[in-house]
Write a protein that holds these residues in place. Structure first.
Motif, short mmCIF file in Angstrom:
data_model
loop_
_atom_site.label_atom_id
_atom_site.label_comp_id
_atom_site.label_asym_id
_atom_site.label_seq_id
_atom_site.Cartn_x
_atom_site.Cartn_y
_atom_site.Cartn_z
N VAL A 241 7.91 -4.95 24.44
CA VAL A 241 7.79 -6.10 23.53
C VAL A 241 9.03 -6.97 23.59
CG1 VAL A 241 7.41 -6.80 21.13
CG2 VAL A 241 6.30 -4.74 22.01
N HIS A 242 10.19 -6.36 23.77
CA HIS A 242 11.47 -7.09 23.77
C HIS A 242 12.27 -6.79 25.04
CE1 HIS A 242 10.79 -8.25 19.63
NE2 HIS A 242 10.69 -6.98 19.24
N PRO A 243 11.78 -7.23 26.20
CA PRO A 243 12.50 -6.93 27.45
C PRO A 243 13.90 -7.54 27.49
CG PRO A 243 10.75 -8.57 27.81
CD PRO A 243 10.55 -8.00 26.44
N GLU A 244 14.11 -8.67 26.83
CA GLU A 244 15.44 -9.27 26.83
C GLU A 244 16.43 -8.43 26.03
OE1 GLU A 244 16.55 -11.83 28.61
OE2 GLU A 244 14.57 -11.72 29.55
N LYS A 245 15.94 -7.81 24.96
CA LYS A 245 16.80 -6.92 24.17
C LYS A 245 17.16 -5.68 24.98
CE LYS A 245 17.96 -7.38 20.55
NZ LYS A 245 19.26 -7.86 19.97
N VAL A 246 16.21 -5.17 25.76
CA VAL A 246 16.49 -4.04 26.64
C VAL A 246 17.58 -4.42 27.63
CG1 VAL A 246 15.55 -2.56 28.46
CG2 VAL A 246 14.19 -3.04 26.41
N LYS A 247 17.47 -5.58 28.23
CA LYS A 247 18.46 -6.04 29.19
C LYS A 247 19.83 -6.20 28.55
CE LYS A 247 19.27 -9.83 32.48
NZ LYS A 247 18.71 -11.11 33.03
N GLU A 248 19.85 -6.78 27.35
CA GLU A 248 21.12 -6.98 26.63
C GLU A 248 21.81 -5.65 26.33
OE1 GLU A 248 22.59 -8.29 22.14
OE2 GLU A 248 20.52 -8.68 22.77
N LEU A 249 21.07 -4.70 25.82
CA LEU A 249 21.67 -3.42 25.46
C LEU A 249 22.04 -2.59 26.68
CD1 LEU A 249 19.61 -2.37 22.30
CD2 LEU A 249 21.71 -3.71 22.48
N TYR A 250 21.25 -2.69 27.73
CA TYR A 250 21.59 -2.03 29.00
C TYR A 250 22.96 -2.51 29.48
CZ TYR A 250 18.33 1.03 31.51
OH TYR A 250 17.62 2.12 31.97
N LYS A 251 23.16 -3.81 29.46
CA LYS A 251 24.43 -4.36 29.93
C LYS A 251 25.59 -3.89 29.04
CE LYS A 251 26.76 -8.64 31.27
NZ LYS A 251 28.05 -8.20 30.69
N MET A 252 25.39 -3.87 27.73
CA MET A 252 26.45 -3.41 26.83
C MET A 252 26.79 -1.95 27.10
SD MET A 252 25.29 -5.19 23.21
CE MET A 252 26.69 -4.48 22.31
N LEU A 253 25.76 -1.14 27.34
CA LEU A 253 25.99 0.27 27.62
C LEU A 253 26.75 0.44 28.93
CD1 LEU A 253 25.55 3.24 26.88
CD2 LEU A 253 23.28 3.09 27.95
N PHE A 254 26.36 -0.30 29.97
CA PHE A 254 27.06 -0.23 31.25
C PHE A 254 28.52 -0.67 31.12
CE2 PHE A 254 22.85 -0.72 33.67
CZ PHE A 254 22.80 0.64 33.96
N ASP A 255 28.74 -1.75 30.39
CA ASP A 255 30.10 -2.25 30.21
C ASP A 255 30.97 -1.20 29.52
OD1 ASP A 255 29.45 -4.63 31.40
OD2 ASP A 255 29.21 -5.75 29.53
#
Length: 454
Positions: A406-420
């Protein structure tokens, strides 16, 4: 070096931190249980603040304790796994060589320098080798065992396990087993320490091994358990009675010594309940010890200070056991701005001074290839073998409605924060010989539906 305030040392508040081991999220009266009787901890909850969104920094014992003792994510210094036999390291460490790195300061180190008498009673689990010993990590006194679990009864020469880290120890290498149930013995030693140090500021870390396996309860406690509770669940209920009784004795001693108004008391649990090994109940949370669903990382958490914290209150914003060190050290007169790398914050301004902000907008978890991030209301869980899952924790505490599609952009945002965040971490100092640990390797679908087990 910490800055000291000019207040008289005897005016500094005492700090009593009580930690239970592997308890279920719902297995206390103050958490809603009808079968598990915990009148003393229920009273503690009514005397102060109950945190409804309290987290640990890891879903298993050792890393969780490393985080709370240092006030920083333990992955920053490579403490990502439990330190137990059967692990390996890229530098050739053996089981006994695995422990809290010596270049890391503990909360006891800081409090000791601030004039506190410090003691740990119970489970250490920060390294079996002598160089990791509590008395070399800021604690003046130690009564407990170095390892992660042991019998609640006397270990004799006829016992099957004779590991050094399982033996009961007073101070450094003062080995002598207790003749009484271990939970009771730890309370007794804690009360003795407080009696001896009532004229000085003190810090107690009462690190119960209850209710961790082995499943061993006092016979008289078992007799009080309702007949509809059977098997491990019955034993767990009896062990919880013993835990609550021991806590009650310590809390009553604080009152008897007349130091209640000068003592901050904190109760917490080290990780989620392992619903497989001891049949703990994490309802309404999905998940269990060793995974990153809420049932593995959200815990019961209480704080009480007579005359300073309002009675029967709840705090509904995310907090972490990483916050214990900055809270305790600041309370003791230290300047935590001088401590590099802290990830926790002082909680008292949020409780006493009306700070309306969030102690944490973002929290992280990682173990091997698995990881999780909670940012405001959303939580992403990353798996090594399937797509990530996304939940709105405020709306869906049980994590049953995956919003990733439902929220693929939120998934992308949190993935990047986790990687960082992961880019700031050290390589784990040791790892399992297998790829994943036990139940954590299994798809978590079996833990998805919260177990209702009052």
């Amino acid at each position: 070096m910490l800055a000291f305030q000019k207040s008289n040392a005897q005016e500094k508040p005492n700090i009593v931190f009580i930690l239970s081991d592997d308890a279920g999220y719902a297995d206390f009266g103050f958490q809603g249980s009808k079968d598990f009787k915990t009148p003393n901890l229920d009273a503690l909850a009514k005397s102060g603040v109950k945190f409804t969104q309290a987290y640990v920094s890891a879903a298993v014992c050792g890393p969780s304790r490393a985080g709370l003792l240092t006030g920083m994510y333990q992955q920053k210094f490579g403490y990502e796994e439990n330190n137990v036999p059967g692990y390996m390291s890229h530098s050739g460490l053996t089981g006994d060589d695995m422990g809290l790195p010596l270049d890391q300061k503990t909360v006891a180190d800081y409090l000791q320098k601030l004039g506190y008498k410090t003691a740990v009673f119970g489970k250490w689990h920060m390294g079996n080798a002598d160089r990791f010993h509590p008395t070399k990590r800021g604690f003046d006194e130690f009564y407990g065992f170095r390892g992660g679990a042991r019998s609640y009864y006397e270990i004799t020469k006829h016992s099957k396990k004779q590991r050094k880290e399982d033996r009961l120890e007073r101070g450094f290498e003062g080995y002598k087993e207790s003749e009484i149930y271990l939970t009771d013995a730890l309370a007794k030693e804690t009360m003795s320490f407080m009696e001896r140090n009532k004229e000085n500021p003190f810090f107690v870390y009462l690190s119960f091994n209850a209710v961790h396996t082995p499943m061993e309860a006092r016979a008289d406690d078992l007799k009080t358990i309702p007949s509809h509770l059977t098997g491990k669940r019955r034993t767990l209920a009896a062990m919880t009675i013993g835990l609550d009784r021991a806590c009650g004795q310590v809390l009553q001693k604080i009152k008897d010594l007349g130091i209640e108004k000068n003592t901050l008391i904190v109760f917490a649990n080290d990780n989620g309940g392992p619903s497989d090994s001891n049949e703990s109940n994490n309802h309404p949370l999905s998940g269990t010890k060793a995974n990153h669903l809420e049932g593995g990382i959200r815990i019961p958490f209480l704080m009480s200070w007579k005359g300073q914290l309002k009675k029967s209150t709840t705090f509904n914003k995310p907090v972490s056991t990483l916050d214990l060190l900055p809270t305790f050290v600041t309370l003791a007169g230290g300047d935590v701005s001088k401590i590099k790398g802290l990830d926790g914050v002082d909680l008292l301004p949020y409780l006493k001074k009306g700070n309306k902000g969030k102690p944490h907008e973002t929290l992280y978890w990682k173990k091997e290839a698995r990881g999780a991030i909670r940012h405001n209301d959303y939580k992403l869980i990353r798996f090594p073998d399937r797509p990530a899952e996304l939940y709105n924790i405020e709306d869906d505490i049980s994590e049953v409605n995956d919003l990733a599609s439902v929220h693929p952009e939120k998934v992308k945002e949190l993935y990047k924060m986790l990687f960082d965040w992961e880019l700031t971490l050290e390589r784990p100092l040791w790892q399992l010989k297998r790829v994943y640990e036990g139940k954590a390797a299994v798809r978590m679908d079996k833990y998805r539906k919260p177990k209702i087990n009052n």
